[in-house]
Design an enzyme around this catalytic site. Structure first.
Site, PDB file in Angstrom:
ATOM      1  CB  CYS A  15      45.501  42.568  45.704  1.00  0.00           C
ATOM      2  SG  CYS A  15      46.010  42.844  44.046  1.00  0.00           S
ATOM      3  CB  THR A  16      43.299  38.415  43.258  1.00  0.00           C
ATOM      4  OG1 THR A  16      42.423  38.603  44.421  1.00  0.00           O
ATOM      5  CG2 THR A  16      43.157  37.150  42.279  1.00  0.00           C
ATOM      6  N   GLY A  17      45.466  39.501  41.458  1.00  0.00           N
ATOM      7  CA  GLY A  17      46.346  39.784  40.164  1.00  0.00           C
ATOM      8  C   GLY A  17      47.491  40.773  40.219  1.00  0.00           C
ATOM      9  CG  ASN A  18      50.961  42.651  41.646  1.00  0.00           C
ATOM     10  OD1 ASN A  18      52.172  42.381  41.195  1.00  0.00           O
ATOM     11  ND2 ASN A  18      50.992  43.527  42.712  1.00  0.00           N
ATOM     12  CB  CYS A  20      43.360  46.321  40.624  1.00  0.00           C
ATOM     13  SG  CYS A  20      42.658  45.746  38.962  1.00  0.00           S
ATOM     14  NE  ARG A  21      41.765  43.916  45.101  1.00  0.00           N
ATOM     15  CZ  ARG A  21      41.345  42.907  45.641  1.00  0.00           C
ATOM     16  NH1 ARG A  21      40.490  42.831  46.715  1.00  0.00           N
ATOM     17  NH2 ARG A  21      41.425  41.872  44.984  1.00  0.00           N
ATOM     18  CB  SER A  22      48.901  44.724  45.796  1.00  0.00           C
ATOM     19  OG  SER A  22      48.835  44.025  44.646  1.00  0.00           O
ATOM     20  CG  ASP A 126      39.476  42.718  42.222  1.00  0.00           C
ATOM     21  OD1 ASP A 126      40.088  43.749  41.771  1.00  0.00           O
ATOM     22  OD2 ASP A 126      39.834  41.863  41.881  1.00  0.00           O
TER      23      ASP A 126
END
Length: 160
Positions: A15-18, A20-22, A126
Site C-alpha cells: 500500500c502507500t505508508g505500510n 494500514c491496509r497492507s 485508504d
C-alpha cells in the site's frame, strides 16, 4: 517434480505508508493460511512507507477484534529485494502497481492489484485518518478478497 519449490508461496502486500491496509492484509492472510493449512509466507511494504512506524492503532484494534495481532508490525519500503523474494505482489490500488512497475518493470508478471488477482474490480480505499468505521469497512473488504485469494492459492497448489 517441478511443483516442489512452489509449495511455499511468498506473498507481498503493498500500500502507500505500510501502516494500514497492507499490514492488515498481511495479518489476515497469515491467519487464514494457518486456518486453511496453506504453506505461505507473507510480508508487506509501502511505496512511500513511514519506515519503522507501527501499524496505526485503528488497524491494530480492528484486527485484534478478530484475535489477530499486528502490534509488532513496523513499516518498510518496497525494495528490489522484497520484490525478488515474493512469488506474488498484491497492491491495494492500481497506482501502487504502476509505481512498482515504473521502478522495476521486470516484475510485471507477478504484480497485480489484490482485487484484479481474484477477479474483482475496484481499489481498497485508504482508511488512514478515517476512524474505526473506515477501518472496519477495509477489514471486511480485505477478508472477502483474501478468502478468494486463499482459494485461488490452494487451487494453484493442486492437491499435491
Amino acid at each position: 517434480m517441478g511443483d516442489h519449490q512452489r509449495q511455499l508461496k511468498r506473498v507481498l502486500f503493498v500500500c502507500t505508508g505500510n501502516v494500514c491496509r497492507s499490514p492488515m492484509a498481511e495479518g489476515l492472510l497469515r491467519q487464514l493460511a494457518k486456518w486453511r493449512n496453506l504453506p505461505i509466507e507473507v510480508r508487506s511494504a509501502g511505496t512511500h512507507a513511514l519506515v519503522g512506524e507501527p501499524a496505526t492503532k485503528e488497524a491494530v484494534a480492528t484486527l485484534s477484534e478478530m484475535g489477530i495481532t499486528i502490534a509488532d508490525h513496523r513499516a518498510q519500503q518496497v525494495t528490489k529485494e522484497l520484490l525478488t523474494w515474493a512469488d506474488l505482489v498484491l497492491t491495494m490500488e492500481s497506482e501502487h502497481r504502476l509505481w512498482i512497475l515504473n521502478a522495476w518493470s521486470d516484475v510485471e508478471d507477478k504484480v497485480f492489484t489484490l482485487s484484479e488477482f481474484v477477479g474483482r474490480r475496484g481499489a481498497i480505499e485508504d482508511p488512514y485518518g478515517g476512524g474505526k468505521e473506515a477501518y472496519r469497512l477495509v477489514k471486511d473488504l480485505l477478508i472477502d478478497l483474501i478468502l478468494d485469494l486463499v482459494d485461488r492459492l490452494k487451487e494453484d497448489r493442486g492437491t499435491g
